[in-house]
Design a protein around this motif. Structure first.
Motif, short mmCIF file in Angstrom:
data_model
loop_
_atom_site.label_atom_id
_atom_site.label_comp_id
_atom_site.label_asym_id
_atom_site.label_seq_id
_atom_site.Cartn_x
_atom_site.Cartn_y
_atom_site.Cartn_z
N VAL A 87 -16.15 42.27 31.36
CA VAL A 87 -15.61 41.06 31.08
C VAL A 87 -16.15 40.29 30.07
O VAL A 87 -15.76 39.70 29.10
CB VAL A 87 -15.96 40.04 32.41
CG1 VAL A 87 -15.31 38.80 32.20
CG2 VAL A 87 -15.01 40.55 33.53
N LEU A 88 -17.64 40.57 29.92
CA LEU A 88 -18.41 39.66 28.92
C LEU A 88 -18.30 40.01 27.58
O LEU A 88 -18.16 39.45 26.67
CB LEU A 88 -20.02 39.93 29.29
CG LEU A 88 -20.54 39.21 30.57
CD1 LEU A 88 -22.12 39.51 30.95
CD2 LEU A 88 -20.37 37.58 30.38
N LEU A 89 -17.73 41.47 27.66
CA LEU A 89 -17.34 41.87 26.12
C LEU A 89 -16.29 41.15 25.69
O LEU A 89 -16.08 41.30 24.35
CB LEU A 89 -17.13 43.52 26.22
CG LEU A 89 -18.06 44.44 26.50
CD1 LEU A 89 -17.88 46.03 26.62
CD2 LEU A 89 -19.36 44.56 25.39
N GLY A 90 -15.23 40.89 26.43
CA GLY A 90 -14.11 40.03 25.99
C GLY A 90 -14.70 38.79 24.98
O GLY A 90 -13.70 38.32 24.30
N ALA A 91 -15.78 38.31 25.45
CA ALA A 91 -16.23 37.08 24.69
C ALA A 91 -16.70 37.68 23.08
O ALA A 91 -16.77 36.60 22.08
CB ALA A 91 -17.43 36.40 25.32
N THR A 92 -16.90 38.79 22.84
CA THR A 92 -17.29 39.12 21.45
C THR A 92 -15.99 39.52 20.56
O THR A 92 -16.10 40.19 19.33
CB THR A 92 -18.34 40.45 21.57
OG1 THR A 92 -17.63 41.48 22.11
CG2 THR A 92 -19.43 40.01 22.31
N VAL A 93 -14.87 39.54 21.11
CA VAL A 93 -13.73 39.93 20.53
C VAL A 93 -12.75 38.63 19.96
O VAL A 93 -12.48 38.08 20.89
CB VAL A 93 -12.57 40.90 21.29
CG1 VAL A 93 -11.60 41.44 20.79
CG2 VAL A 93 -13.63 42.14 21.68
N SER A 94 -12.51 38.82 18.68
CA SER A 94 -11.60 37.67 18.18
C SER A 94 -10.38 38.09 17.69
O SER A 94 -10.28 39.34 16.78
CB SER A 94 -12.34 36.80 17.27
OG SER A 94 -11.49 35.82 16.51
N GLY A 95 -9.32 37.40 17.68
CA GLY A 95 -7.89 38.02 17.25
C GLY A 95 -8.06 37.62 15.78
O GLY A 95 -7.22 38.58 14.87
N ALA A 96 -8.95 37.17 14.97
CA ALA A 96 -9.35 37.13 13.61
C ALA A 96 -9.52 38.46 13.14
O ALA A 96 -9.17 38.74 11.95
CB ALA A 96 -10.18 36.08 13.21
N VAL A 288 -11.23 37.09 25.54
CA VAL A 288 -10.61 37.16 24.20
C VAL A 288 -9.53 36.30 23.68
O VAL A 288 -9.83 35.76 22.56
CB VAL A 288 -9.85 38.67 24.55
CG1 VAL A 288 -8.88 38.89 22.88
CG2 VAL A 288 -10.56 39.87 24.71
N ALA A 289 -8.92 35.57 24.64
CA ALA A 289 -7.99 34.57 24.35
C ALA A 289 -8.84 33.35 23.85
O ALA A 289 -8.69 32.50 23.04
CB ALA A 289 -7.06 34.31 25.38
N LEU A 290 -9.92 33.10 24.81
CA LEU A 290 -10.82 31.73 24.71
C LEU A 290 -11.75 32.00 23.25
O LEU A 290 -11.82 31.11 22.40
CB LEU A 290 -11.84 31.70 25.81
CG LEU A 290 -11.08 31.38 27.03
CD1 LEU A 290 -12.17 31.38 28.25
CD2 LEU A 290 -10.41 29.90 26.89
N ARG A 291 -12.06 33.30 22.89
CA ARG A 291 -12.78 33.52 21.89
C ARG A 291 -11.74 33.24 20.61
O ARG A 291 -12.28 32.71 19.51
CB ARG A 291 -13.41 34.89 21.93
CG ARG A 291 -13.86 35.41 20.54
CD ARG A 291 -15.20 34.59 20.16
NE ARG A 291 -16.07 34.86 18.92
CZ ARG A 291 -15.87 34.31 18.00
NH1 ARG A 291 -15.68 33.11 17.75
NH2 ARG A 291 -16.64 34.93 16.83
N SER A 292 -10.43 33.80 20.70
CA SER A 292 -9.65 33.72 19.57
C SER A 292 -9.08 32.21 19.39
O SER A 292 -8.85 31.81 18.09
CB SER A 292 -8.47 34.32 19.65
OG SER A 292 -8.68 35.66 20.02
#
Length: 360
Positions: A87-96, A288-292
């Protein structure tokens, strides 16, 4: 893995979790200490703490059999902490990151991953690996090595023996690739850009990509890192797709290797929604969505990544403590063959993409 070391069916109180949790943390501390020694001796890290945690836990388990008081904490560490790390890894991924690679390279990387995934799984099954083991090897080779194996394992219900064997053999081959890829690049007369792309498409971990690409210069490191990051992003979609068939896969026997069951599972015709999309995959995609959308502060990214790494290493220590070394040894020849052949296929497909895109 013994039948007693299983994910708990209900939340346990802290007293029951404490002994096994402390043991897993202790093994994790040893793994990080060994990583520091390795870096001091060789100037770089070849085997990361994640791998060393599995090895240390397995060695300890081979010398000492824990009694039942250790099981709840070990099970909690192996299952819940690993899911939380995903779950936490999702915060490090951006759509950019995805769009920065360009549509051609992006589609090419996705194609390489999917083709390699299917080919690797087919190779594993032809070598008579159980379905879950074949999937772990395929995901490890095709996406990002240890991290992919660790992330996919809870989705498909893989047990500790499968995870330990897959990570162990993949780790050894990963080091071999880092050492051998510069020689291959020189033999094929690849320039910095195509060689960097090849490193990003074939090497397992980001630090290993940098190590493999460095002999070709800064340009190779830059393109290799970018390609590797885009390749890592395939982990989310792959986990999501696997979660759609996980209930069916978990019902399949894993002969000839012993399988571990975690209790009754609902029939394929009427599964609850979490069997299709496990909570941690949903959490990963939400972050991932929140990070993007830039809703996660930049200051939180590094801590989230460090916590995810630490939790993953603790969970790998737990898996090592539950490994039956005889099962891993029994799987050795077939797993090694599957990893090597899958890696050769991945390399061939990657070289094909490099030529198609005109990078070479």
């Amino acid at each position: 893995m013994t039948d007693a070391i299983l994910p708990p069916r209900r939340v346990m109180n802290g007293t029951k979790l404490l002994p096994g949790l402390i043991l897993c943390i202790a093994v994790t501390g040893v793994a990080f200490a060994l990583q520091r020694v390795e870096e001091a001796l060789f100037g770089r890290v070849w085997l990361e703490a994640l791998v060393l945690a599995i090895v240390t836990g397995t060695l300890l388990r081979s010398l000492w059999t824990p009694d039942r008081r250790w099981f709840p904490g070990i099970a909690f560490s192996a299952k819940f902490l690993l899911e939380l790390a995903v779950v936490l890894l999702g915060a490090t991924v951006s759509g950019a990151t995805i769009f920065a690679a360009g549509p051609g390279l992006l589609l090419g990387i996705a194609g390489v991953v999917m083709i390699a995934l299917m080919a690797s799984f087919a190779i594993g099954r032809l070598l008579r690996l159980p379905p879950r083991m074949a999937l772990l090897v395929a995901c490890g080779n095709s996406i990002c090595g240890n991290s992919a194996i660790a992330a996919v394992a809870p989705v498909i219900g893989a047990d500790g023996d499968d995870v330990a064997a897959s990570i162990g053999f993949t780790a050894v081959l990963g080091v071999a690739v880092v050492l051998g890829l510069p020689v291959l690049g020189f033999a094929l007369h690849l320039g910095a850009i195509p060689y960097g792309a090849l490193a990003g498409l074939t090497v397992y971990a980001v630090p290993q990509v940098i190590a493999a690409a460095t002999p070709a210069g800064a340009a190779a490191v830059r393109i290799g890192t970018l390609v590797k990051l885009v390749r890592v992003l395939m982990l989310g979609p792959v986990c999501l797709m696997l979660s759609l068939v996980a209930a069916k896969l978990r019902e399949e026997p894993d002969e000839p290797l012993p399988q571990v069951t975690t209790g009754e599972r609902p029939a394929w015709g009427h599964p609850p929604i979490h069997h299709f999309v496990p909570w941690f995959i949903s959490g990963f995609l939400i972050l991932v969505a929140l990070r993007s959308m830039d809703l996660i502060p930049n200051a939180a990214l590094a801590p989230a990544n460090r916590i995810a790494t630490l939790l993953t290493v603790v969970s790998m220590a737990a898996l090592g403590l539950g490994v039956d070394i005889r099962t891993v040894a029994h799987a050795g020849g077939r797993v090694t063959a599957a990893v090597v052949l899958s890696l050769l296929v991945l390399g061939g497909i990657s070289l094909g993409l490099i030529h198609v895109l005109g990078l070479a």
